[in-house]
Write a protein that holds these residues in place. Structure first.
Motif, PDB file in Angstrom:
ATOM      1  N   HIS A 258      -0.352  -2.830  12.043  1.00 13.62           N
ATOM      2  CA  HIS A 258      -0.293  -3.096  10.485  1.00 13.62           C
ATOM      3  C   HIS A 258      -0.511  -4.684  10.231  1.00 13.62           C
ATOM      4  O   HIS A 258      -0.802  -5.030   8.918  1.00 13.62           O
ATOM      5  CB  HIS A 258       0.950  -2.770   9.823  1.00 13.62           C
ATOM      6  N   TRP A 301      -4.845  -4.648   8.948  1.00 16.25           N
ATOM      7  CA  TRP A 301      -5.790  -4.784   7.751  1.00 16.25           C
ATOM      8  C   TRP A 301      -5.629  -6.280   7.336  1.00 16.25           C
ATOM      9  O   TRP A 301      -4.857  -7.214   7.627  1.00 16.25           O
ATOM     10  CB  TRP A 301      -4.911  -3.826   6.625  1.00 16.25           C
ATOM     11  N   GLU A 303      -6.251  -8.540   3.515  1.00 16.72           N
ATOM     12  CA  GLU A 303      -6.674  -8.294   1.872  1.00 16.72           C
ATOM     13  C   GLU A 303      -7.933  -8.932   1.544  1.00 16.72           C
ATOM     14  O   GLU A 303      -8.501  -9.974   2.185  1.00 16.72           O
ATOM     15  CB  GLU A 303      -5.555  -8.904   1.063  1.00 16.72           C
ATOM     16  N   VAL A 329      -9.708  -5.056   9.049  1.00 20.20           N
ATOM     17  CA  VAL A 329      -9.922  -3.871   8.246  1.00 20.20           C
ATOM     18  C   VAL A 329      -9.771  -4.288   6.742  1.00 20.20           C
ATOM     19  O   VAL A 329      -8.517  -4.370   6.345  1.00 20.20           O
ATOM     20  CB  VAL A 329      -9.003  -2.590   8.437  1.00 20.20           C
ATOM     21  N   MET A 331      -8.961  -4.461   3.015  1.00 15.62           N
ATOM     22  CA  MET A 331      -8.502  -3.422   2.064  1.00 15.62           C
ATOM     23  C   MET A 331      -8.173  -4.389   0.870  1.00 15.62           C
ATOM     24  O   MET A 331      -7.844  -5.277   0.877  1.00 15.62           O
ATOM     25  CB  MET A 331      -7.311  -3.189   2.528  1.00 15.62           C
ATOM     26  N   ILE A 336      -3.548  -1.651  -0.293  1.00 16.64           N
ATOM     27  CA  ILE A 336      -2.709  -2.088   0.459  1.00 16.64           C
ATOM     28  C   ILE A 336      -1.219  -1.557  -0.033  1.00 16.64           C
ATOM     29  O   ILE A 336       0.047  -1.002   0.572  1.00 16.64           O
ATOM     30  CB  ILE A 336      -2.450  -3.611   0.696  1.00 16.64           C
ATOM     31  N   ILE A 372      -7.617   5.156   4.915  1.00 24.44           N
ATOM     32  CA  ILE A 372      -7.276   3.964   5.666  1.00 24.44           C
ATOM     33  C   ILE A 372      -7.125   4.340   7.164  1.00 24.44           C
ATOM     34  O   ILE A 372      -7.702   3.572   7.818  1.00 24.44           O
ATOM     35  CB  ILE A 372      -5.910   3.571   5.093  1.00 24.44           C
ATOM     36  N   PHE A 376      -9.484   2.390  10.039  1.00 23.30           N
ATOM     37  CA  PHE A 376      -8.923   2.028  11.392  1.00 23.30           C
ATOM     38  C   PHE A 376      -9.298   2.524  12.783  1.00 23.30           C
ATOM     39  O   PHE A 376      -9.964   1.848  13.767  1.00 23.30           O
ATOM     40  CB  PHE A 376      -7.472   1.945  11.327  1.00 23.30           C
TER      41      PHE A 376
END
Length: 742
Positions: A258, A301, A303, A329, A331, A336, A372, A376
């Motif tokens: 994560h 992820w 931002e 990734v 997002m 998030i 999401i 991934f």
């Protein structure tokens, strides 16, 4: 077009490559509809519907035609189902008349509106017409051993015919596929048909002269593929599969986590990446795998910034990890917040830790979670080398294995749970439990902290499908068995779902013992330790460190301490509780009530018992640096670690790692028996945080324990923690993943 296919030996038969090819064709064509037509009962096909590799059917005809359902809702298709029901005399009436027939044995399988038997007396074939008349039912024989009693004029073919008519689909747009005499009724009804290779000889003989029936030499899914290519109407749906890359022995390791193994900070207006200050050592340990020449990909992820649509991969630290690339990734901040702070914490977190009264399920957020997870999986699938190993971390990414197996069946997939895993009757309150289990079963290796979680997982799987345990091992001596609440005697190491084998294991995370030693021995840390010793001199110091979370039981602990003070006035002024409570991430509103109750209770106790020279509870609601935390570990006589539930609890191990540096250490660990680490640390004092009497008694035991016993217990704990350290955890997991499937 519609493919109406039998399952066993047909749609589920054939080579892995043929099945993968067929399933991809179905998934990639919006105009391709799928109908399962099977002799299985409804309950027997449910596991297939939650297998992410197998396309979900639009409709299901099961019970040899006696049940017809919508493939999405599993609701009966009317009026077809009611018409079938009206013809069925009921199981009791059938069994009453069949009990006098020799050589019959009822099949112990789920079945509705039919009775299915085994038969081993050839003479029964001569009695079929007589039995059909007396029962007013149809009887179908297949494979020289199965006998099905069905409602009159009900079989796979008639039910399919009624369904196709109801859907107003031209018969020539339907392809039927089968492999046993049980499927004969599908043919000769105006549909095109295929009898797949290795079919029952009686079916091949019966259909050979029928027009529009293709007899394939290729088994299972491969025969269906041949039929798509054979029939002109279906050729547009068939496409050649791209040739497989030459197999290789990739050494690439793909991490799905994560977060990235660095922090981004702003210095002089510029964003700079630096190593994280993570105290548990997981991130630096994982990156150690890439210090050699091993190629790596780290997917996490990131931002999205204003105006940013795409972002290139980049080296995390080319000097230290020359072949480790970060693959973000992107997002939005709102994504998030929903994914990580809201949905995961409201739906999954309380269920994982058995706080079922706190769960909140939002189906829109579930769809967001799927999106999401899909991102991934797509990122990993696009960039992983052929036959690479993939290590997926934690419940935030539960659905990734299912998507990834669809996209890249060549990958070796491992999954580690950093949390607990609950029992079946708790896990199954999650509305999407079947989908989650279906995804996890696409892994080659699934790992948990302790054997109890492994067994909980197996029980959950058993609640979804028949599963065979193919390997077990004793938990002792590494883990406690029957002397701890979270113990178990044996642990499942491999299960066979009928479609794949999955390795299971317990790999409890350790702590970074070397780093803890290095940081503790630094001059600045030693200065803090000396200062704290002056401030706590003359008192027994009880330390509690936890993140603010109802799972950790902070309120329950303070209530128990209140009672302890009431019952032991002789200890007033002689003991003190240092309660360090780390605030949760910003935006976690579900913890606000816990904070308010905790602060009120501590204020009440301190107001009741404080003196000029003594305050019973020192409460800190802020984050401490890891060096400060180590200093508190070093000066504390007792670590009172009492979560209501905890996947493992690294605080307990960190305390031991610091105390054990001193050969004369007298530190004592009191640990909740519902923390996963309790089964690893046999010389800790275990306590039941749900029982105030146990909490008080264990604390008193720690205070009153003689010096020799304290030292012996801590020595044994340190031996355990220093051996099963963070490096041991990572190496053990990777070894298990490498060996899975071999």
């Amino acid at each position: 077009m519609i493919l109406a296919t039998d399952l066993d030996g047909t749609f589920l038969g054939g080579t892995h490559q043929h099945k993968e090819h067929l399933y991809n064709i179905i998934r990639e064509n919006d105009d391709f509809r799928l109908i399962f037509v099977t002799g299985r009962g409804v309950e027997s096909i449910l596991p297939l519907l939650n297998d992410p590799v197998i396309p979900r059917p639009d409709y299901v005809i099961c019970d040899v035609g006696a049940t017809v359902l919508d493939g999405t809702t599993l609701q009966p298709i009317q009026p077809i189902q009611n018409n079938i029901e009206s013809k069925w005399p009921g199981k009791g009436a059938i069994m009453e008349q069949m009990q006098h027939v020799n050589g019959l044995r009822l099949q112990n399988v789920p079945q509705q509106r039919r009775c299915s038997f085994f038969f081993d007396d050839e003479n029964i074939k001569a009695k079929i017409a007589e039995l059909e008349q007396s029962l007013d039912c149809d009887i179908i024989l297949s494979a020289n051993k199965f006998l099905d009693v069905l409602p009159r004029s009900v079989n796979k073919g008639t039910t399919l015919q009624h369904l196709v008519k109801l859907l107003q689909i031209p018969e020539e747009e339907v392809l039927v596929a089968g492999d046993t005499l049980n499927d004969l009724s599908l043919y000769g009804r105006g549909f095109k048909g295929v009898v797949v290779g290795e079919a029952e000889h009686a079916l091949t003989t019966a259909t050979r002269k029928l027009s529009d029936v293709y007899i394939s030499d290729t088994a299972g899914a491969g025969g269906i593929l041949e039929a798509l290519d054979h029939f002109t109407d279906f050729k547009p749906f068939y496409k050649e599969k791209a040739p497989l890359p030459m197999p290789n022995t990739s050494t690439q390791l793909v991490m799905l986590y994560h977060r990235f193994p660095f922090e981004t900070v702003e210095i002089d207006g510029k964003k700079v990446r630096r190593s994280p200050k993570s105290p548990n050592g997981i991130l630096p340990t994982l990156t150690n795998f890439f210090k050699s020449q091993r190629p790596g990909l780290w997917v996490a992820w990131q931002e999205k910034q204003e105006g940013e649509e795409t972002v290139e991969n980049f080296h995390i630290d080319k000097e230290q990890y020359p072949h480790l690339v970060a693959s973000p990734v992107l997002m939005e901040k709102e994504d998030i917040d929903i994914f990580y702070k809201l949905f995961s914490k409201e739906a999954f977190w309380p269920a994982i830790f058995s706080f079922t009264e706190k769960v909140q399920f939002n189906h829109e957020h579930w769809e967001h979670y799927l999106k999401i997870n899909r991102l991934f999986a797509e990122k990993a699938a696009a960039e992983a080398e052929q036959n690479a190993m993939v290590w997926i971390h934690d419940y935030n990414l539960w659905m990734v294995p299912g998507y990834l197996r669809q996209l890249r069946p060549d990958l070796k997939i491992g999954f580690f749970h950093h949390t607990a895993f609950p029992a079946a009757n708790t896990f199954n309150i999650i509305p999407w439990h079947a989908e989650i289990i279906g995804s996890l079963l696409q892994c080659d290796y699934v790992s948990f902290h302790i054997p109890r979680y492994v067994e909980n997982f197996v029980d959950v799987v058993k609640s979804h499908m028949p599963v065979k345990i193919t390997e077990q091992e004793n938990c002792a001596p590494r883990f406690l068995t029957y002397s701890a609440a979270m113990g178990t005697g044996t642990m499942t190491r491999e299960i066979d779902t009928g479609r794949r084998k999955v390795r299971l294991g317990a790999n409890p995370v350790g702590v970074h013992v070397d780093y803890i030693r290095e940081l503790t021995e630094k001059e600045e840390t030693q200065q803090m330790i000396a200062e704290l010793k002056k401030q706590t001199s003359g008192k027994k110091t009880i330390l509690s460190i936890e993140r603010l979370d109802y799972v950790k039981g902070p309120v329950e602990k303070i209530k128990a301490f209140h009672q302890f003070l009431e019952e032991h006035p002789n200890l007033h002024g002689k003991i003190e509780l240092i309660n360090i409570c780390t605030p949760p991430a910003s935006g976690m509103k579900i913890y606000e009530q816990v904070q308010q109750e905790l602060e009120q209770l501590i204020g009440k106790i301190n107001g009741q018992y404080s003196r000029i020279d003594w305050v019973p509870i020192h409460f800190f609601f802020r984050s401490f640096s890891f060096a400060e935390v180590l200093a508190y570990y070093a000066v504390s006589d007792i670590a009172w670690i009492t979560p209501l539930r905890d996947g493992l609890n690294l605080v307990a191990k960190e305390y031991v790692a610091v105390q054990g540096l001193n050969p004369e250490s007298e530190g004592t660990l009191v640990l909740s028996e519902f923390a996963g680490a309790s089964v690893e640390l046999p010389t800790a004092i275990l306590t039941n945080p749900y029982d105030n009497a146990s909490m008080k008694d264990s604390l008193l035991q720690a205070i009153a324990m003689n010096k020799q016993e304290r030292q012996i217990r801590m020595k044994r704990l340190y031996q355990n923690v220093s051996h099963f350290n963070i490096e041991y955890w990572a190496d053990e997991f990777m070894q298990e993943l490498r060996n899975a499937g071999e």
